[in-house]
Design a protein around this motif. Structure first.
Motif: not given
Length: 121
Positions: A4-6, A38-39, A95-97
């Motif tokens: 998974l590439v953001e 997100r963090q 982040y992608c999940n």
């Protein structure tokens, strides 16, 4: 190999817009629910938005409702997050999940490496 590439993060002024992308590979994208988390520094990771495997009904955190739109293109194995009216509080790593349930249990759970979004003047 699952990837998974953001992309699409960066520095933007308050009130500005960004579109994040998440390119998936190594699994059957169309069968996975997709989400953005997100963090922020010193805070726990939180859900921003989610979209089910076939698209349709989406869900948003209260903090971004009306300002963000999540979408997916199963033909391109890509998910997007359009963010408008950005605020300094939106500053975080996004982040992608990808997640898939089997018999009601999360069986597959994949994460991207994250993309930094900084909202500042």
């Amino acid at each position: 190999q699952v990837q998974l590439v953001e992309s699409g993060g960066g520095l933007v002024q308050p009130g500005g817009s960004l579109r994040l992308s998440c390119k998936a590979s190594g699994f059957t994208f169309s069968t996975y629910a997709m989400s953005w988390y997100r963090q922020a520094p010193g805070k726990e990771r939180e859900l921003v938005a989610e979209v089910p495997s076939a698209g349709g009904r989406t869900n948003y955190a209260d903090s971004v409702k009306g300002r963000c739109t999540i979408s997916r293109d199963n033909a391109k194995n890509t998910m997007y997050l359009r963010m408008n009216s950005l605020k300094p509080d939106d500053t975080a790593i996004y982040y992608c999940n990808a997640r898939r349930w089997v018999s009601g249990i999360v069986r597959y759970d994949y994460w991207g490496q994250g993309t930094q979004v900084t909202v500042s003047s």
